[in-house]
Design a protein around this motif. Sequence first.
Motif, PDB file in Angstrom:
ATOM      1  N   PHE A 147       0.847  -1.172   0.000  1.00 48.07           N
ATOM      2  CA  PHE A 147       0.000   0.000   0.000  1.00 48.07           C
ATOM      3  C   PHE A 147       0.889   1.230   0.000  1.00 48.07           C
ATOM      4  O   PHE A 147       1.845   1.316   0.765  1.00 48.07           O
ATOM      5  N   ILE A 148       0.592   2.186  -0.867  1.00 49.67           N
ATOM      6  CA  ILE A 148       1.360   3.422  -0.981  1.00 49.67           C
ATOM      7  C   ILE A 148       0.524   4.549  -0.403  1.00 49.67           C
ATOM      8  O   ILE A 148      -0.576   4.836  -0.885  1.00 49.67           O
ATOM      9  N   HIS A 149       1.040   5.194   0.643  1.00 52.97           N
ATOM     10  CA  HIS A 149       0.320   6.257   1.341  1.00 52.97           C
ATOM     11  C   HIS A 149       0.157   7.485   0.443  1.00 52.97           C
ATOM     12  O   HIS A 149       1.097   7.904  -0.224  1.00 52.97           O
ATOM     13  N   ILE A 150      -1.055   8.057   0.450  1.00 52.72           N
ATOM     14  CA  ILE A 150      -1.314   9.303  -0.265  1.00 52.72           C
ATOM     15  C   ILE A 150      -1.225  10.431   0.757  1.00 52.72           C
ATOM     16  O   ILE A 150      -2.004  10.462   1.715  1.00 52.72           O
TER      17      ILE A 150
ATOM     18  N   ALA B 166      -4.624   5.399   0.681  1.00 52.26           N
ATOM     19  CA  ALA B 166      -3.508   4.663   0.085  1.00 52.26           C
ATOM     20  C   ALA B 166      -3.974   4.026  -1.210  1.00 52.26           C
ATOM     21  O   ALA B 166      -5.170   3.861  -1.441  1.00 52.26           O
ATOM     22  N   ILE B 167      -3.005   3.695  -2.060  1.00 52.18           N
ATOM     23  CA  ILE B 167      -3.301   2.972  -3.290  1.00 52.18           C
ATOM     24  C   ILE B 167      -2.455   1.704  -3.310  1.00 52.18           C
ATOM     25  O   ILE B 167      -1.430   1.621  -2.641  1.00 52.18           O
ATOM     26  N   MET B 168      -2.915   0.706  -4.052  1.00 55.69           N
ATOM     27  CA  MET B 168      -2.164  -0.543  -4.168  1.00 55.69           C
ATOM     28  C   MET B 168      -1.018  -0.362  -5.158  1.00 55.69           C
ATOM     29  O   MET B 168      -1.127   0.381  -6.130  1.00 55.69           O
ATOM     30  N   GLY B 169       0.082  -1.044  -4.888  1.00 54.62           N
ATOM     31  CA  GLY B 169       1.227  -1.006  -5.776  1.00 54.62           C
ATOM     32  C   GLY B 169       2.047  -2.265  -5.602  1.00 54.62           C
ATOM     33  O   GLY B 169       1.648  -3.191  -4.897  1.00 54.62           O
ATOM     34  N   GLN B 170       3.200  -2.295  -6.241  1.00 54.22           N
ATOM     35  CA  GLN B 170       4.120  -3.416  -6.096  1.00 54.22           C
ATOM     36  C   GLN B 170       5.485  -2.876  -5.700  1.00 54.22           C
ATOM     37  O   GLN B 170       5.937  -1.860  -6.233  1.00 54.22           O
TER      38      GLN B 170
END
Length: 94
Positions: free
Chosen positions: A62-65, A80-84
């Motif tokens: 999860f990438i914090h906004i 947050a958005i999903m990422g790798q």
Amino acid sequence: MARSALLNHDLPRNLWAEAINTIVYIKNRLPHKALPNMTPYEALTSKKPFIGHLRSFGESIFIHIPVEVRSTGIELDARAIMGQFCGYENSDKI
């Protein structure tokens, strides 16, 4: 190792540089037979490496906004958005 990291998670091949940098980062924090009871990182910095932050290349994260970037006035928007995971920063500060 880089090919395996990319293929195991179906990541695009244009991430090969990040895969190699991540592998080198991890290998520098692992013991090496040329350095008895020491890692390459420890030989260079005279400090034991912290490995609690290590993650698998390509794993879901999860990438914090940041608050400044989020829409104002809507409390239920995603934080947050999903990422790798594709590598580590070039900084010693964690």
